[in-house]
Design a protein around this motif. Structure first.
Motif, mmCIF file in Angstrom:
data_model
loop_
_atom_site.group_PDB
_atom_site.id
_atom_site.type_symbol
_atom_site.label_atom_id
_atom_site.label_comp_id
_atom_site.label_asym_id
_atom_site.label_seq_id
_atom_site.Cartn_x
_atom_site.Cartn_y
_atom_site.Cartn_z
ATOM 1 N N ASN A 555 0.826 -1.219 0.000
ATOM 2 C CA ASN A 555 0.000 0.000 0.000
ATOM 3 C C ASN A 555 0.857 1.264 0.000
ATOM 4 O O ASN A 555 0.623 2.200 0.765
ATOM 5 C CB ASN A 555 -0.955 0.010 1.194
ATOM 6 C CG ASN A 555 -2.053 -1.021 1.065
ATOM 7 O OD1 ASN A 555 -2.586 -1.229 -0.017
ATOM 8 N ND2 ASN A 555 -2.368 -1.695 2.157
ATOM 9 N N GLN A 556 1.846 1.283 -0.875
ATOM 10 C CA GLN A 556 2.706 2.468 -0.987
ATOM 11 C C GLN A 556 1.863 3.701 -1.326
ATOM 12 O O GLN A 556 1.063 3.690 -2.253
ATOM 13 C CB GLN A 556 3.764 2.265 -2.065
ATOM 14 C CG GLN A 556 4.680 3.467 -2.241
ATOM 15 C CD GLN A 556 5.642 3.286 -3.402
ATOM 16 O OE1 GLN A 556 5.598 2.275 -4.103
ATOM 17 N NE2 GLN A 556 6.505 4.258 -3.614
ATOM 18 N N GLN A 557 2.026 4.761 -0.546
ATOM 19 C CA GLN A 557 1.307 6.003 -0.792
ATOM 20 C C GLN A 557 1.992 6.747 -1.935
ATOM 21 O O GLN A 557 3.192 7.008 -1.896
ATOM 22 C CB GLN A 557 1.279 6.849 0.477
ATOM 23 C CG GLN A 557 0.519 6.187 1.614
ATOM 24 C CD GLN A 557 0.705 6.870 2.948
ATOM 25 O OE1 GLN A 557 1.415 7.860 3.053
ATOM 26 N NE2 GLN A 557 0.102 6.332 3.990
ATOM 27 N N ILE A 558 1.200 7.115 -2.944
ATOM 28 C CA ILE A 558 1.782 7.710 -4.141
ATOM 29 C C ILE A 558 0.767 8.647 -4.776
ATOM 30 O O ILE A 558 -0.449 8.484 -4.608
ATOM 31 C CB ILE A 558 2.211 6.608 -5.133
ATOM 32 C CG1 ILE A 558 3.050 7.204 -6.271
ATOM 33 C CG2 ILE A 558 1.016 5.831 -5.655
ATOM 34 C CD1 ILE A 558 3.730 6.151 -7.112
ATOM 35 N N LEU A 559 1.266 9.637 -5.486
ATOM 36 C CA LEU A 559 0.392 10.574 -6.178
ATOM 37 C C LEU A 559 -0.156 9.924 -7.438
ATOM 38 O O LEU A 559 0.589 9.550 -8.341
ATOM 39 C CB LEU A 559 1.165 11.849 -6.542
ATOM 40 C CG LEU A 559 0.323 12.962 -7.182
ATOM 41 C CD1 LEU A 559 -0.716 13.483 -6.205
ATOM 42 C CD2 LEU A 559 1.232 14.103 -7.663
ATOM 43 N N GLY A 560 -1.484 9.766 -7.471
ATOM 44 C CA GLY A 560 -2.153 9.204 -8.626
ATOM 45 C C GLY A 560 -3.131 10.197 -9.242
ATOM 46 O O GLY A 560 -3.049 11.407 -8.989
ATOM 47 N N THR A 561 -4.059 9.690 -10.026
ATOM 48 C CA THR A 561 -4.988 10.546 -10.770
ATOM 49 C C THR A 561 -6.402 10.007 -10.663
ATOM 50 O O THR A 561 -6.618 8.784 -10.687
ATOM 51 C CB THR A 561 -4.577 10.625 -12.251
ATOM 52 O OG1 THR A 561 -3.265 11.179 -12.352
ATOM 53 C CG2 THR A 561 -5.536 11.501 -13.046
ATOM 54 N N ASP A 562 -7.343 10.916 -10.537
ATOM 55 C CA ASP A 562 -8.762 10.581 -10.621
ATOM 56 C C ASP A 562 -9.366 11.467 -11.700
ATOM 57 O O ASP A 562 -8.923 12.608 -11.905
ATOM 58 C CB ASP A 562 -9.443 10.834 -9.276
ATOM 59 C CG ASP A 562 -10.859 10.269 -9.232
ATOM 60 O OD1 ASP A 562 -11.204 9.465 -10.117
ATOM 61 O OD2 ASP A 562 -11.612 10.639 -8.315
#
Length: 751
Positions: A555-562
């Motif tokens: 569950n690495q926290q990372i900047l994603g996109t929605d």
């Protein structure tokens, strides 16, 4: 890894004994360790003694920490947190949109906290006080005694748990004798930095230290449309310490600090237009465009002549108490820090009002740590138990001017929310020295964390108002560490350790349009395996340290996109269910001849996602450009490189030439290389930040006493045009440019 410039014995003692162990228990020190500890009050003498190979005792501590003296920080021009990447391997520190807030990546562990409301995976400490929000360290990098950068999971011996490591900064302590000093640094673009301190006794057992700094000028960007100037610093800060030692077993220290920062920021430059047909400005190096519409200035309550910049105020106080009871030493650290921030950034990087942003943040953090540790470093059994309570409160107001973002938006908007967070950690660490110079150790941490977001409201002025119900997230996790070290010879040590790190979840609160955007991201855990060695093959002439690591993420926290229908893609912090990274780092310090000293830090790392389903931002933007319709292009980035710079290098060389027996002339180059970095998962092309190499140099003249010093220096002497970070706000992809060539002079005195 160790620093290449000498520190006083006291600096070594504080780092390896007073707060031992950072990542693992040290092999017991040699017989002179107790005398070293007794020298601690002299820690202010950071320029009076210059030894090539510093922190000798740390060579018997099984960790991969980089320890740097105050003198080396000055020589390399480290006056902000971002400057630390010049002196440590596998460390990347990037400004958020050119502001005082930073994102840390250590061994690739980190994330882009564009919302500025989450704890970083790499924590910053000042005198053992954790700064939960990195911006609170703004203006604090002066009158330092040294710095330590520790990679990998930490928390079983002190402070808070995290997954990436920590940056530990030591400020200079009061002295029992009178000392005072000052430093003046003047450079290109009318940049001025001034520091001064005074320290001494007030009464029997009572000493004080008062230090301050100011920074002005240095702006190097201009607007080609009107010739306006941007980037000048306008900062001042004070720090005071009052220390009372009623006996040789008890120390009570009261510290306070205050920073006022009204500096302008570095403006971004547009690299590629993602949305719309307007041509991007043709900018030369050191040029940038920005604009502030009067209507937006009125909404945020600032002058229409406002330039991108900060209007920040930080202050805090802490109380340190320690008492040696004989078999054990009790340490208590109480701290309260407050931040009031206001920052304006032009996030479309043009004169259009497509993403002009203004953010205000009011936050406060209280921490209380209690620690009980064994008192005698020579004992075979070493132990530490303790607990820390941390509470933070935050309120944010985030304003956007989308007036020229047509036909999609064309309005002014704002988001407002509150954030409450509370955590409690208990930790313990124990080590035992076996025969044949073998030491084993184990540590355990338990943490409870609760946080909630409240009162979030998104307003479109002249349009709709959206109110969202609060969300909360809680975590109850364990972290641990175990290892073994072997002091093979007097000057060579080998160690192996396994560490599990834990970092709580949080929220991505930013231009919220639907309730689902407030779903919390989950906690991350990482299991790190590390094998390292430390050696002085030729004492005082050659030192070689190194470590290899493997990180197993969940569950690495990372900047994603929605993708919001009818609105467009928005950034959000999410979780990659499974990923891994590996690499190595090393430091070589060598004195091949009497007058030449060379140091080289090297870091190499790779990482891949093993399972990461998310919106492919690059493909989604490309589809919109081709069809004029927003459609989420979903992808799984399994097997894709995580994007962190694979290779980082930094180092320096110095020739020390005696002059007329009573003086010395020291001169040499320094260098920094950072490999390319993907700014979005799977990013290629303009989504990947180009690599860069920077070269500097200095010439210093000083007497044998080192009571004063005069230096001429150059930074980015080749005047390379490079970029430190990048990202997307709305309509363009943008880069934050790095500083051009600076040539300056510095004079300092210490008495």
């Amino acid at each position: 890894m160790t620093a290449p410039v000498a520190a006083p014995v006291a600096a070594t003692a504080r780092d390896t004994h007073t707060h031992r162990p950072r990542t693992a228990p040290p092999v017991p020190p040699r017989k002179h360790a107790r005398a070293t500890t007794a020298a601690a009050p002299e820690s202010v003498e950071v320029t009076a003694r210059r030894r090539d190979f510093s922190y000798a005792e740390a060579q018997h501590t099984p960790d991969a920490s980089t320890r740097v003296t105050a003198e080396r920080l000055t020589e390399r021009g480290v006056v902000t947190l971002r400057g630390l990447e010049r002196i440590a391997p596998n460390l990347t520190i990037q400004s958020i949109n050119g502001t005082a807030s930073n994102n840390f990546y250590l061994r690739g562990v980190g994330f882009n906290d564009f919302t500025q409301n989450n704890m970083n995976p790499v924590l910053t400490y000042f005198d053992d006080v954790p700064f939960i929000y990195s911006a609170m360290a703004d203006g604090m990098m002066f009158d330092l005694a040294g710095a330590t950068v520790t990679p990998g999971p930490v928390g079983t011996t002190h402070g808070l748990s995290d997954t990436g490591g920590e940056v530990l900064l030591r400020t200079a302590d009061p002295t029992e004798d009178w000392h005072f000093g000052a430093k003046q640094d003047i450079a290109s673009y009318a940049r001025s930095r001034s520091e001064a301190y005074v320290s001494g006794p007030l009464a029997q057992g009572l000493t004080f230290r008062l230090a301050g700094q100011t920074q002005h000028g240095g702006g190097w960007q201009t607007d080609p449309l009107n010739g306006a100037h941007l980037g000048d610093a306008d900062l001042w800060a004070l720090r005071g310490k009052l220390q009372y030692k009623p006996d040789d077993r008890t120390t009570l220290t009261l510290s306070g600090h205050f920073t006022q920062d009204d500096s302008q920021v570095v403006a971004a430059v547009p690299i590629h237009r993602l949305i719309g047909t307007q041509a991007l400005p043709d900018l030369a190096p050191q040029q940038a465009e920005w604009d502030l519409r009067p209507q937006f200035a009125k909404l945020i309550g600032r002058s229409a002549s406002l330039k991108p910049g900060e209007h920040n105020q930080f202050w805090g106080a802490d109380i340190h108490f320690s008492h040696d009871f004989g078999p054990a030493t009790l340490t208590s650290i109480s701290a309260y820090n407050v931040g009031r921030r206001a920052e304006y950034t032009d996030q479309d990087a043009t004169a259009l009002a497509q993403a002009d942003a203004y953010r205000t943040i009011v936050s406060n953090v209280f921490t209380q740590e209690l620690r009980l540790s064994s008192s005698h470093p020579s004992d075979r059994l070493q132990w530490t138990v303790g607990a820390i309570y941390e509470r933070s409160r935050m309120n944010q107001n985030f304003y956007f001017d989308y007036t020229d973002y047509l036909p999609a938006r064309g309005y002014l908007a704002s988001s407002t929310f509150g954030l409450n967070q509370e955590s409690t950690s208990e930790f313990g660490n124990i080590s035992y020295r076996l025969p044949h110079n073998i030491t084993i150790w184990a540590g355990l941490l338990h943490q409870l964390d609760d946080r909630n977001i409240t009162g979030l409201r998104s307003v479109i002025y002249g349009g709709s108002t959206l109110n969202f119900h609060g969300e909360s997230t809680a975590a109850n996790q364990f972290a641990d560490q175990a290892g073994i070290s072997w002091q093979m010879t007097k000057n060579a040590m080998l160690y192996y350790k396994m560490s599990k790190g834990f970092k709580a979840g949080g929220f991505s609160a930013n231009t919220t349009q639907v309730q689902g955007q407030l779903d919390p991201f989950r906690p991350e855990t990482v299991l790190t395996y590390e094998l390292g060695f430390k050696s002085d093959p030729i004492p005082n002439s050659l030192r070689i340290n190194g470590a290899a690591f493997y990180n197993d993420y969940h569950n690495q926290q990372i900047l994603g996109t929605d993708l919001i229908a009818g609105y467009g893609p928005v950034s959000e912090i999410t979780n990659a269910p499974k990923s891994e990274s590996w690499g190595f780092e090393g430091t070589i310090e060598v004195r091949p001849v009497e007058r030449l000293f060379v140091t080289q830090n090297l870091g190499w790392q790779r990482g891949t996602f093993q399972n990461f389903p998310t919106v492919n931002r690059a493909a989604t933007n490309a589809y919109y450009a081709a069809h004029g319709v927003w459609k989420a292009i979903n992808d799984n980035f399994s097997g894709v490189d995580m994007g962190q710079p694979k290779l980082t290098l930094n180092g320096s060389a110095e020739w020390r030439q005696p002059v007329a027996q009573r003086y010395s002339l020291d001169f040499g180059p320094d260098w920094l290389y950072r490999g390319s970095q993907a700014m979005t998962p799977g990013g290629t092309g303009f989504y990947r930040l180009p690599p860069y190499f920077l070269l500097g140099a200095h010439v210093s003249f000083r007497p044998a006493s080192s009571h004063w010093q005069a230096t001429i220096y150059a930074q980015n002497i080749l005047n390379r045009h490079y970029f430190e970070s990048g990202g997307q706000a709305t309509t363009v992809y943008m880069y934050i440019p790095g500083t051009p060539r600076f040539i300056g002079g510095r004079i300092s005195c210490d008495f």
